[in-house]
Design an enzyme around this catalytic site. Structure first.
Site, PDB file in Angstrom:
ATOM      1  N   GLY A   1      10.561  -4.573   7.376  1.00 35.67           N
ATOM      2  CA  GLY A   1      11.595  -3.699   6.851  1.00 35.67           C
ATOM      3  C   GLY A   1      11.077  -2.558   5.996  1.00 35.67           C
ATOM      4  O   GLY A   1       9.865  -2.334   5.855  1.00 35.67           O
TER       5      GLY A   1
ATOM      6  N   CYS B   1       0.387  -5.886   1.747  1.00 32.40           N
ATOM      7  CA  CYS B   1       1.180  -5.172   2.737  1.00 32.40           C
ATOM      8  C   CYS B   1       2.560  -4.801   2.186  1.00 32.40           C
ATOM      9  O   CYS B   1       2.647  -3.943   1.321  1.00 32.40           O
ATOM     10  CB  CYS B   1       1.278  -5.985   4.029  1.00 32.40           C
ATOM     11  SG  CYS B   1       1.626  -4.944   5.464  1.00 32.40           S
ATOM     12  N   PHE B   2       3.649  -5.415   2.636  1.00 33.14           N
ATOM     13  CA  PHE B   2       4.973  -5.137   2.078  1.00 33.14           C
ATOM     14  C   PHE B   2       4.962  -5.396   0.574  1.00 33.14           C
ATOM     15  O   PHE B   2       5.545  -4.638  -0.206  1.00 33.14           O
ATOM     16  CB  PHE B   2       6.015  -6.021   2.769  1.00 33.14           C
ATOM     17  CG  PHE B   2       7.446  -5.646   2.480  1.00 33.14           C
ATOM     18  CD1 PHE B   2       8.029  -4.545   3.091  1.00 33.14           C
ATOM     19  CD2 PHE B   2       8.214  -6.407   1.617  1.00 33.14           C
ATOM     20  CE1 PHE B   2       9.354  -4.205   2.845  1.00 33.14           C
ATOM     21  CE2 PHE B   2       9.537  -6.082   1.367  1.00 33.14           C
ATOM     22  CZ  PHE B   2      10.104  -4.975   1.986  1.00 33.14           C
TER      23      PHE B   2
ATOM     24  N   HIS C   1      -4.384  -6.898   5.527  1.00 33.93           N
ATOM     25  CA  HIS C   1      -4.263  -8.361   5.534  1.00 33.93           C
ATOM     26  C   HIS C   1      -5.602  -9.067   5.371  1.00 33.93           C
ATOM     27  O   HIS C   1      -6.304  -9.340   6.357  1.00 33.93           O
ATOM     28  CB  HIS C   1      -3.591  -8.813   6.835  1.00 33.93           C
ATOM     29  CG  HIS C   1      -2.178  -8.403   6.933  1.00 33.93           C
ATOM     30  ND1 HIS C   1      -1.134  -9.158   6.431  1.00 33.93           N
ATOM     31  CD2 HIS C   1      -1.605  -7.286   7.439  1.00 33.93           C
ATOM     32  CE1 HIS C   1       0.005  -8.537   6.643  1.00 33.93           C
ATOM     33  NE2 HIS C   1      -0.246  -7.394   7.248  1.00 33.93           N
TER      34      HIS C   1
ATOM     35  N   GLU D   1      -5.954 -12.110   4.703  1.00 40.19           N
ATOM     36  CA  GLU D   1      -5.844 -13.442   5.324  1.00 40.19           C
ATOM     37  C   GLU D   1      -6.231 -13.382   6.796  1.00 40.19           C
ATOM     38  O   GLU D   1      -6.613 -14.384   7.398  1.00 40.19           O
ATOM     39  CB  GLU D   1      -4.439 -14.017   5.165  1.00 40.19           C
ATOM     40  CG  GLU D   1      -3.371 -13.443   6.070  1.00 40.19           C
ATOM     41  CD  GLU D   1      -2.793 -12.136   5.584  1.00 40.19           C
ATOM     42  OE1 GLU D   1      -1.790 -11.685   6.158  1.00 40.19           O
ATOM     43  OE2 GLU D   1      -3.357 -11.538   4.637  1.00 40.19           O
TER      44      GLU D   1
END
Length: 397
Positions: free
Chosen positions: A230, A256-257, A354, A356
């Site tokens: 979103g 990120c977001f 990311h 991860e």
């Protein structure tokens, strides 16, 4: 040879691509985006950040290794649709427990195969991410185009609550417990608490609607702001939570977001990228170490800082905010997009990619060590001062 039903893909600008049904037969709509990863299609499909997006795989062969029960990044497939060029007829891997197309069909994911994904990707690079429809039940391009243009856009989309956990849950530390982290689930991937667990961190994952007091009631030493889907401009409640954590000087790490949320909390704006960063080969400069990392990305929005423009080099200087100085710590070397922020006066930092990295690469895995060091440094700051040297600023090194 499997005989497939005809299908079409129609972009909102009218460009049409013919193909064949892949996965579930039906119709779907979303934002068309492309992912350049050569591996990791199962992790991509189950990443909540792809909610309401139709993913185009630029790698031509998809499904070669089937699917398994271990590599999912959430409890379901989240993509709105799937576009591939050459699906594997047979998946072959010792870990496989099934085939990709069967998995897509079982979860009702409408896809299309036999598409010229190179031409489609070039079109999206030139025109930008846009709304799209896939149908294997209506092969009239004009009819489908009308419905595509009625579909919601990604700008202004508030989606975190749709992908967040309903109930809190805990991922225990592996080995000796060192710290407790409260993670705000805006679309978290399973590999985040796994990576923290290997550092002795117990992670409490809480719903996106949680308050700062609910998060700290877990006994948290720090707060993690997760990735998710979103438009970050809609996420006012998480932004206010981050601001309150900054006021209380609680250690913060956002991915990120979550990076965009923390960026907004620090007073910066966000904007939509033309076609985003999605893949596992993005070069990023870590200005703290001077090293270049090959990193995994999935974001269509970015943080806007003073002095940064389209393609302009982001100044390496301290930016004054309501919470003290902030530096741009990471920059994408492809387009100079801000990829990380570091607070100078508070224990907080972010990256917009990311670490991860499921699936790979693992160049940025050290950032979880940096988070653990940030928490440890904050804990030392809060101890009585007798008999030790004050370590303020250590965690921001």
């Amino acid at each position: 040879m499997v005989k497939r039903r005809p299908a079409i893909l129609v972009l909102e600008d009218g460009r049409t691509f013919p193909g064949e049904a892949y996965g579930s037969v039906g119709e779907t709509f979303g934002e068309a985006v492309f992912n350049t990863g050569m591996t990791g299609y199962q992790e991509t499909l189950t990443d909540p950040s792809y909610h309401r997006q139709v993913v185009v795989q630029t790698a031509p062969h998809i499904g070669n290794t089937g699917v398994n029960g271990e590599d999912d990044e959430s409890g379901r497939i989240w993509v709105a649709g799937y576009v591939v060029r050459d699906p594997a007829r047979i998946g072959s891997n010792w870990r496989a427990t099934g085939g990709l197309e069967d998995r897509l069909a079982t979860e009702g994911v409408v896809g299309i195969s036999g598409v010229d994904t190179r031409a489609l990707t070039r079109h999206l690079r030139e025109r930008g991410a846009m709304r799209v429809g896939i149908s294997s039940i209506d092969n009239d391009p004009q009819s489908l185009l009308a419905r595509v243009r009625q579909a919601p856009e990604m700008v202004g989309a508030d989606l975190s609550a749709e992908v967040s956990t309903v109930e809190p849950y805990v991922v225990e530390a592996l080995g000796e417990h060192r710290f407790t982290v409260a993670a705000l689930d805006l679309g978290i991937k399973r590999n985040v608490p796994r990576r923290l667990a290997t550092r002795g961190v117990t992670t409490h994952v809480l719903p996106a609607s949680s308050s700062i007091d609910q998060m700290l009631a877990t006994g948290a030493d720090a707060i993690f702001l997760s990735p998710g889907p979103g438009d970050p401009a809609t996420a006012d409640a998480p932004v206010e939570l981050a601001r309150e954590a900054l006021r209380r000087e609680v250690p913060l790490f956002g991915i990120c977001f979550g990076s965009q949320i923390l960026g907004r909390a620090l007073g910066f704006g966000t904007y939509k990228l033309g076609y985003g960063h999605r893949g596992i080969n993005q070069p990023v400069l870590d200005r703290v170490t001077g090293k270049v990392e090959v990193t995994s990305h999935n974001h269509g929005f970015a943080v806007k800082v003073p002095g940064a423009g389209a393609g302009a080099v982001v100044p390496d200087q301290v930016i004054d905010t309501d919470f003290g100085g902030v530096r741009v710590s990471h920059v994408c070397l492809n387009d100079n997009v801000v990829e990380g922020l570091r607070a100078v006066d508070l224990p907080a930092f972010t990256v917009q990619y990311h670490p991860e990295a499921a699936a790979g690469p693992h160049d940025a895995d050290y950032l979880f060590d940096r988070f653990a060091e940030l928490i440890e440094g904050r804990a030392l700051d809060q101890r009585p001062s007798e008999g030790r040297t004050h370590s303020k600023g250590r965690s921001n090194a």
